[in-house]
Design a protein around this motif. Structure first.
Motif, PDB file in Angstrom:
ATOM      1  N   GLY A  34      -5.837  -9.782 -11.536  1.00  0.00           N
ATOM      2  CA  GLY A  34      -5.104  -8.566 -11.210  1.00  0.00           C
ATOM      3  C   GLY A  34      -5.776  -7.339 -11.791  1.00  0.00           C
ATOM      4  N   THR A  35      -5.517  -6.207 -11.175  1.00  0.00           N
ATOM      5  CA  THR A  35      -5.978  -4.935 -11.738  1.00  0.00           C
ATOM      6  C   THR A  35      -4.748  -4.097 -12.029  1.00  0.00           C
ATOM      7  OG1 THR A  35      -7.967  -5.070 -10.423  1.00  0.00           O
ATOM      8  CG2 THR A  35      -7.446  -2.932 -11.390  1.00  0.00           C
ATOM      9  N   PHE A  36      -4.619  -3.673 -13.266  1.00  0.00           N
ATOM     10  CA  PHE A  36      -3.404  -2.985 -13.678  1.00  0.00           C
ATOM     11  C   PHE A  36      -3.678  -1.504 -13.939  1.00  0.00           C
ATOM     12  CE2 PHE A  36      -3.065  -7.413 -14.607  1.00  0.00           C
ATOM     13  CZ  PHE A  36      -1.774  -7.743 -14.234  1.00  0.00           C
ATOM     14  N   THR A  37      -2.875  -0.673 -13.323  1.00  0.00           N
ATOM     15  CA  THR A  37      -3.056   0.764 -13.469  1.00  0.00           C
ATOM     16  C   THR A  37      -2.120   1.276 -14.553  1.00  0.00           C
ATOM     17  OG1 THR A  37      -3.470   0.802 -11.128  1.00  0.00           O
ATOM     18  CG2 THR A  37      -3.099   2.927 -12.203  1.00  0.00           C
ATOM     19  N   MET A  40       1.173   6.014 -22.993  1.00  0.00           N
ATOM     20  CA  MET A  40       0.700   5.123 -21.926  1.00  0.00           C
ATOM     21  C   MET A  40       1.864   4.355 -21.335  1.00  0.00           C
ATOM     22  SD  MET A  40      -2.862   3.561 -23.260  1.00  0.00           S
ATOM     23  CE  MET A  40      -4.265   4.630 -23.612  1.00  0.00           C
ATOM     24  N   GLN A  41       1.748   4.106 -20.041  1.00  0.00           N
ATOM     25  CA  GLN A  41       2.799   3.408 -19.326  1.00  0.00           C
ATOM     26  C   GLN A  41       2.188   2.662 -18.142  1.00  0.00           C
ATOM     27  OE1 GLN A  41       5.814   6.203 -18.433  1.00  0.00           O
ATOM     28  NE2 GLN A  41       7.402   4.666 -18.106  1.00  0.00           N
ATOM     29  N   PHE A  42       2.622   1.439 -17.924  1.00  0.00           N
ATOM     30  CA  PHE A  42       2.102   0.693 -16.773  1.00  0.00           C
ATOM     31  C   PHE A  42       2.660   1.256 -15.475  1.00  0.00           C
ATOM     32  CE2 PHE A  42      -0.482  -2.996 -17.776  1.00  0.00           C
ATOM     33  CZ  PHE A  42      -0.362  -3.066 -19.147  1.00  0.00           C
ATOM     34  N   VAL A  43       1.766   1.523 -14.516  1.00  0.00           N
ATOM     35  CA  VAL A  43       2.218   1.926 -13.187  1.00  0.00           C
ATOM     36  C   VAL A  43       2.421   0.662 -12.351  1.00  0.00           C
ATOM     37  CG1 VAL A  43       1.631   3.207 -11.103  1.00  0.00           C
ATOM     38  CG2 VAL A  43       0.986   4.104 -13.350  1.00  0.00           C
ATOM     39  N   THR A  44       1.486  -0.274 -12.524  1.00  0.00           N
ATOM     40  CA  THR A  44       1.601  -1.552 -11.832  1.00  0.00           C
ATOM     41  C   THR A  44       2.748  -2.347 -12.456  1.00  0.00           C
ATOM     42  OG1 THR A  44      -0.796  -1.501 -11.735  1.00  0.00           O
ATOM     43  CG2 THR A  44       0.275  -3.561 -11.108  1.00  0.00           C
ATOM     44  N   LYS A  45       3.579  -2.900 -11.618  1.00  0.00           N
ATOM     45  CA  LYS A  45       4.666  -3.729 -12.156  1.00  0.00           C
ATOM     46  C   LYS A  45       4.077  -4.980 -12.783  1.00  0.00           C
ATOM     47  CE  LYS A  45       8.625  -4.146  -9.775  1.00  0.00           C
ATOM     48  NZ  LYS A  45       9.705  -3.438 -10.464  1.00  0.00           N
ATOM     49  N   MET A  59      -3.683   8.154  11.541  1.00  0.00           N
ATOM     50  CA  MET A  59      -2.622   9.162  11.493  1.00  0.00           C
ATOM     51  C   MET A  59      -3.183  10.561  11.289  1.00  0.00           C
ATOM     52  SD  MET A  59       0.318   7.418   9.198  1.00  0.00           S
ATOM     53  CE  MET A  59       0.722   5.709   9.399  1.00  0.00           C
ATOM     54  N   GLY A  60      -4.502  10.649  11.007  1.00  0.00           N
ATOM     55  CA  GLY A  60      -5.114  11.956  10.939  1.00  0.00           C
ATOM     56  C   GLY A  60      -5.502  12.416   9.537  1.00  0.00           C
ATOM     57  N   PHE A  61      -5.486  11.495   8.550  1.00  0.00           N
ATOM     58  CA  PHE A  61      -5.918  11.893   7.213  1.00  0.00           C
ATOM     59  C   PHE A  61      -7.386  11.566   7.022  1.00  0.00           C
ATOM     60  CE2 PHE A  61      -1.358  10.789   6.770  1.00  0.00           C
ATOM     61  CZ  PHE A  61      -0.881  12.023   6.355  1.00  0.00           C
ATOM     62  N   PRO A  62      -8.129  12.401   6.284  1.00  0.00           N
ATOM     63  CA  PRO A  62      -9.549  12.116   6.050  1.00  0.00           C
ATOM     64  C   PRO A  62      -9.734  10.820   5.265  1.00  0.00           C
ATOM     65  CG  PRO A  62      -8.821  14.006   4.732  1.00  0.00           C
ATOM     66  CD  PRO A  62      -7.697  13.668   5.647  1.00  0.00           C
ATOM     67  N   GLU A  63     -10.772  10.051   5.594  1.00  0.00           N
ATOM     68  CA  GLU A  63     -10.914   8.701   5.062  1.00  0.00           C
ATOM     69  C   GLU A  63     -11.047   8.651   3.535  1.00  0.00           C
ATOM     70  OE1 GLU A  63     -13.781   6.216   7.035  1.00  0.00           O
ATOM     71  OE2 GLU A  63     -13.767   4.806   5.370  1.00  0.00           O
ATOM     72  N   ASP A  64     -11.882   9.552   2.969  1.00  0.00           N
ATOM     73  CA  ASP A  64     -12.072   9.455   1.506  1.00  0.00           C
ATOM     74  C   ASP A  64     -10.773   9.769   0.745  1.00  0.00           C
ATOM     75  OD1 ASP A  64     -12.404  11.946   2.558  1.00  0.00           O
ATOM     76  OD2 ASP A  64     -13.794  12.648   0.998  1.00  0.00           O
ATOM     77  N   LEU A  65      -9.984  10.705   1.301  1.00  0.00           N
ATOM     78  CA  LEU A  65      -8.707  11.023   0.669  1.00  0.00           C
ATOM     79  C   LEU A  65      -7.767   9.816   0.756  1.00  0.00           C
ATOM     80  CD1 LEU A  65      -7.015  13.233  -0.737  1.00  0.00           C
ATOM     81  CD2 LEU A  65      -6.119  13.835   1.513  1.00  0.00           C
ATOM     82  N   VAL A  66      -7.768   9.158   1.910  1.00  0.00           N
ATOM     83  CA  VAL A  66      -6.932   7.970   2.108  1.00  0.00           C
ATOM     84  C   VAL A  66      -7.298   6.896   1.092  1.00  0.00           C
ATOM     85  CG1 VAL A  66      -6.509   6.018   3.654  1.00  0.00           C
ATOM     86  CG2 VAL A  66      -6.420   8.347   4.543  1.00  0.00           C
ATOM     87  N   ARG A  67      -8.608   6.681   0.908  1.00  0.00           N
ATOM     88  CA  ARG A  67      -9.056   5.641  -0.028  1.00  0.00           C
ATOM     89  C   ARG A  67      -8.616   5.939  -1.458  1.00  0.00           C
ATOM     90  NH1 ARG A  67     -12.198   1.719   2.055  1.00  0.00           N
ATOM     91  NH2 ARG A  67     -13.184   2.187   4.067  1.00  0.00           N
ATOM     92  N   SER A  68      -8.839   7.200  -1.881  1.00  0.00           N
ATOM     93  CA  SER A  68      -8.491   7.517  -3.277  1.00  0.00           C
ATOM     94  C   SER A  68      -6.970   7.472  -3.489  1.00  0.00           C
ATOM     95  CB  SER A  68      -9.059   8.889  -3.684  1.00  0.00           C
ATOM     96  OG  SER A  68      -8.404   9.912  -2.971  1.00  0.00           O
ATOM     97  N   THR A  69      -6.220   7.911  -2.463  1.00  0.00           N
ATOM     98  CA  THR A  69      -4.766   7.881  -2.600  1.00  0.00           C
ATOM     99  C   THR A  69      -4.261   6.440  -2.682  1.00  0.00           C
ATOM    100  OG1 THR A  69      -4.716   9.832  -1.195  1.00  0.00           O
ATOM    101  CG2 THR A  69      -2.610   8.816  -1.683  1.00  0.00           C
ATOM    102  N   LEU A  70      -4.796   5.608  -1.803  1.00  0.00           N
ATOM    103  CA  LEU A  70      -4.389   4.196  -1.819  1.00  0.00           C
ATOM    104  C   LEU A  70      -4.708   3.559  -3.170  1.00  0.00           C
ATOM    105  CD1 LEU A  70      -5.309   2.637   1.640  1.00  0.00           C
ATOM    106  CD2 LEU A  70      -3.131   2.484   0.453  1.00  0.00           C
ATOM    107  N   LYS A  71      -5.837   3.968  -3.718  1.00  0.00           N
ATOM    108  CA  LYS A  71      -6.234   3.388  -4.993  1.00  0.00           C
ATOM    109  C   LYS A  71      -5.256   3.814  -6.093  1.00  0.00           C
ATOM    110  CE  LYS A  71     -10.121   2.174  -7.741  1.00  0.00           C
ATOM    111  NZ  LYS A  71     -11.375   2.461  -8.308  1.00  0.00           N
ATOM    112  N   SER A  72      -4.861   5.091  -6.060  1.00  0.00           N
ATOM    113  CA  SER A  72      -3.997   5.598  -7.126  1.00  0.00           C
ATOM    114  C   SER A  72      -2.611   4.957  -7.085  1.00  0.00           C
ATOM    115  CB  SER A  72      -3.885   7.119  -7.046  1.00  0.00           C
ATOM    116  OG  SER A  72      -3.024   7.480  -5.991  1.00  0.00           O
TER     117      SER A  72
END
Lengths: 196, 506
Positions: free
Chosen positions: A52-55, A71-76, A168-181
């Motif tokens: 797992g990768t924990f944010t 610090m606080q876990f974002v990932t459950k 849906m019309g969002f730029p790809e790099d923004l989509v990737r970074s958002t999904l990652k966050s």
């Protein structure tokens, strides 16, 4: 006043060997605010968190490094010392045992160590701690299940999500970074993209 | 009453004494007064204590510091760290020095006596800010950890602001060493003289706050004094501001009640739980609007102000049609013993509480009235002292008597809550048999009565208009006041002893 130069040096230092250490720190959401960071740690090998990768959400108080980072876990995560509700962490070095000579990297490494060695006698989440003590096999299976469900970003899944969001019309790099966050949660990512 | 006889005979003797020549008279009076003053210290539950004012705080602290510095041959900073850790108990430090040895004694308190004498010439890297600094811009603590002065200062500021001035540890992880106070002071005062001042004040106040034998006076508005006791810490003390308080719980003085009893009693009086009890005993809720309804006579059919009729026996709603002995269409003749008993118990408890509370309250009220006496008496004293026709100039016996009166009145008043708890089933159910309890209660009440009798007598004598009466009468009164004061004191002490034997461990 936040010691900006120290934080910058810490970021460089930490990310230099992130492949080996398994911990890394990024600016939160790609902003320029050094007081709000996002850390990530990989689940320790031969623990229910393996793979797992924990944010982790990191906020630096103005007194940092003389005051501990928050610090606080974002990932459950299912762990006796981490709240299953909100990700709050029970770890002494983040409280009274903090020392200015410790760094964000050492703190994240401590969290990684905490994942492989829980301290159920000093619990943050009483329900998890009780399960850990009374029914260890069940604890392991629950923790593993949570890791599978929340801490893994399958590469196949992610590409599909990226594609859908790009359509849906969002730029790809923004989509990737958002999904990652948001750790691959498509709905959350969409919400963020729309509001941002 | 045995004591009455005692009193009469001793009083006779004293009076004989007072018909001596003037000079001897004075001598006798001084003796008696002196005797009374000595008594003061031994009085029950009043340990020996001293007041520490803002001014004497520093001196008191210095004295303890000096002792430790001399004995252990350490500097002031280390002595202070040791004393703070061991709660300013010098005796204990000396004891532990024998038991644990010097090294453990020091390390447990965070004192490290190591100093490298290597003088650095090259620059050093501070591992906090990752900067290169010259040696003189960095400082090494006793433990050997060296960081740059800017980082030290930042660390000190955070700790002082967190209120942790007394235990600022070295910045190195897991290092237990307490930072040298002179370093803290020097570095912080460069840019933040106000914080340095705060730091000094915290250190000074540690003498009171980290100390089992010293406590702040809880007076409101606060007088800023502290009290130090010698000996037993479960005692009552008096501050120079006039505040008398229990050293253990910091509430106003409450002997003969224990802290627990006093706490329970205050709570009980505050939330008027007994009023609620009265309502449960004497009223029943209306089945419709649930208001408490009491029965003011007549038959068992009662009608609430809302118009609802109900049966007083079972509380159920009924119609209005009824005769003296039954209500139309309603029957509830079944007897429930349990309910009757519960009502009985509640009623008994209520009367018991009222008995003790009335007496407690009566003496509290007397005490309040007597508080106004103080001023009138002082006026009387002033008038008498200026009277040319009288030879008596010393009226300290009046003020002494007054102090006795206040104190014993309070003891008397608080002896009622004490008795309420002591002789009830609540707290001491398993401690004594009913027989024992009765015996003790009789003994206690006997003492209580004697005390009450003598206090009233003292109060009466103190109200004498001594500026209007002849010297002979004054001397007579004085004899009586001094004598009664002594008796009252004795009785208070007896009661104290009784209390101590009664509630050991409570």
């Amino acid at each position: 006043m936040l010691d900006v130069s120290r934080v910058q040096k810490e970021l460089v230092e930490c990310n230099r060997d992130k492949q080996i250490s398994g911990v890394s720190i990024l600016l939160h959401d790609g902003s320029h605010d050094l007081s709000h960071l996002t850390g990530s740690i990989s689940g320790p090998v031969s623990s229910p968190y393996e793979g797992g990768t924990f944010t982790i959400d990191i906020r630096l108080p103005s007194g940092y490094p003389f005051e501990p980072p928050k610090m606080q876990f974002v990932t459950k995560v299912w762990h006796p010392n981490i709240s299953s509700q909100n990700g709050a962490i029970c770890l002494d070095i983040l409280k009274d045992q903090w020392s200015p000579a410790l760094t964000l990297k050492t703190a994240l490494l401590s969290l990684q160590a905490l994942l492989s060695a829980p301290a159920p006698d000093d619990p943050q989440d009483a329900v998890v701690a009780q399960q850990y003590l009374r029914d260890y096999p069940k604890f392991v299976s629950t923790a593993r299940h949570w890791t599978e469900a929340f801490a893994k970003i399958t590469s196949l899944g992610i590409e599909e999500k990226v594609q859908r969001l790009v359509e849906m019309g969002f730029p790809e790099d923004l989509v990737r970074s958002t999904l990652k966050s948001v750790n691959g949660d498509e709905n959350l990512a969409l919400e963020k993209l729309c509001s941002g | 009453m045995a004591l009455d006889d005692d009193y009469a005979s001793s009083s006779d003797l004293e009076e004989e004494d007072y018909y001596l020549s003037d000079q001897e008279e004075d001598a006798v009076e001084e003796d008696v007064l002196h005797g009374l003053e000595d008594d003061h210290i031994e009085e029950c539950r009043w340990s020996e204590s001293s007041v520490i004012t803002k001014e004497s705080l520093l001196a008191a602290q210095r004295e303890d510091l000096r002792k430790v510095m001399d004995l252990l041959a350490v500097n002031e900073h280390h002595a202070r760290t040791l004393l703070m850790h061991y709660r300013w108990d010098v005796e204990r430090i000396f004891e532990l020095l024998d038991q644990k040895g010097r090294d453990r004694l020091f390390s447990e308190a965070g004192v490290t006596l190591h100093k490298s004498n290597i003088s650095l010439t090259v620059t050093v890297t501070c591992i906090i800010c990752f900067e290169e600094v010259s040696p003189h811009a960095s400082t090494e603590m006793d433990c050997g950890h060296r960081f740059c002065n800017d980082c030290w200062t930042g660390h000190f500021i955070v700790k002082i602001n967190e209120g942790l001035s007394r235990r600022i540890k070295c910045m190195a992880p897991k290092c237990n060493t307490i930072c040298d106070e002179s370093v803290v002071r020097a570095l912080v005062s460069v840019d933040h003289p106000d914080l340095a001042e705060k730091f000094d004040r915290y250190l000074l106040e540690s003498y009171i706050e980290d100390n089992n034998t010293v406590k702040w006076c809880p007076s409101v508005p606060n007088c800023g004094n502290a009290i130090r006791v010698k000996g037993d810490a479960i005692c009552e003390v008096e501050c120079t501001c006039g505040m008398q308080f229990c050293f253990a719980c910091l509430q106003e003085a409450h002997s003969p009640c224990s802290c627990l009893m006093w706490d329970l009693w205050m709570k009980k009086c505050r939330d008027e739980s007994e009023t609620v009890n009265w309502i449960t005993v004497n009223t029943k809720p209306c089945p419709k609007c649930h208001k408490p309804v009491d029965k003011n006579g007549g038959c068992n059919l009662v009608v609430c102000i809302c118009g609802q009729a109900f049966c007083w026996l079972c509380g159920a709603a009924t119609g209005r049609e009824h005769t003296w002995s039954n209500i139309n269409g309603h029957s509830c003749g079944r007897f429930t013993e349990d309910q009757t008993k519960r009502t009985e118990d509640a009623r008994k408890n209520l009367y018991r509480y009222m008995h003790y509370h009335n007496r407690y309250k009566a003496h509290i009220d007397s005490m309040k009235q007597e508080a106004t006496l103080k001023e009138t008496i002082q006026a009387k004293i002033a008038a008498s002292e200026n009277k040319d026709s009288s030879k008596i100039k010393d009226y300290s016996w009046v003020t002494n008597g007054l102090v006795r009166l206040f104190r014993s009145r309070r003891v008397l008043s608080y002896s009622y809550p004490f008795a309420y708890y002591m002789f009830s089933d609540e707290i001491f159910k398993d401690e004594m048999t009913p027989m024992e309890r009765e015996l003790r209660q009789n003994l206690f009440e006997e003492q209580q009565q004697q005390l009450e009798f003598n206090i009233e007598k003292l109060s009466g004598d103190l109200e004498t208009n001594f500026h209007d009466i002849s010297d002979e009468k004054i001397i007579e009164t004085m004899g009586r006041v001094i004598n009664t004061s002594a008796i009252v004191d004795g009785l208070c002490k007896k009661m104290g002893l009784f209390v101590i034997t009664a509630y050991i461990g409570i």
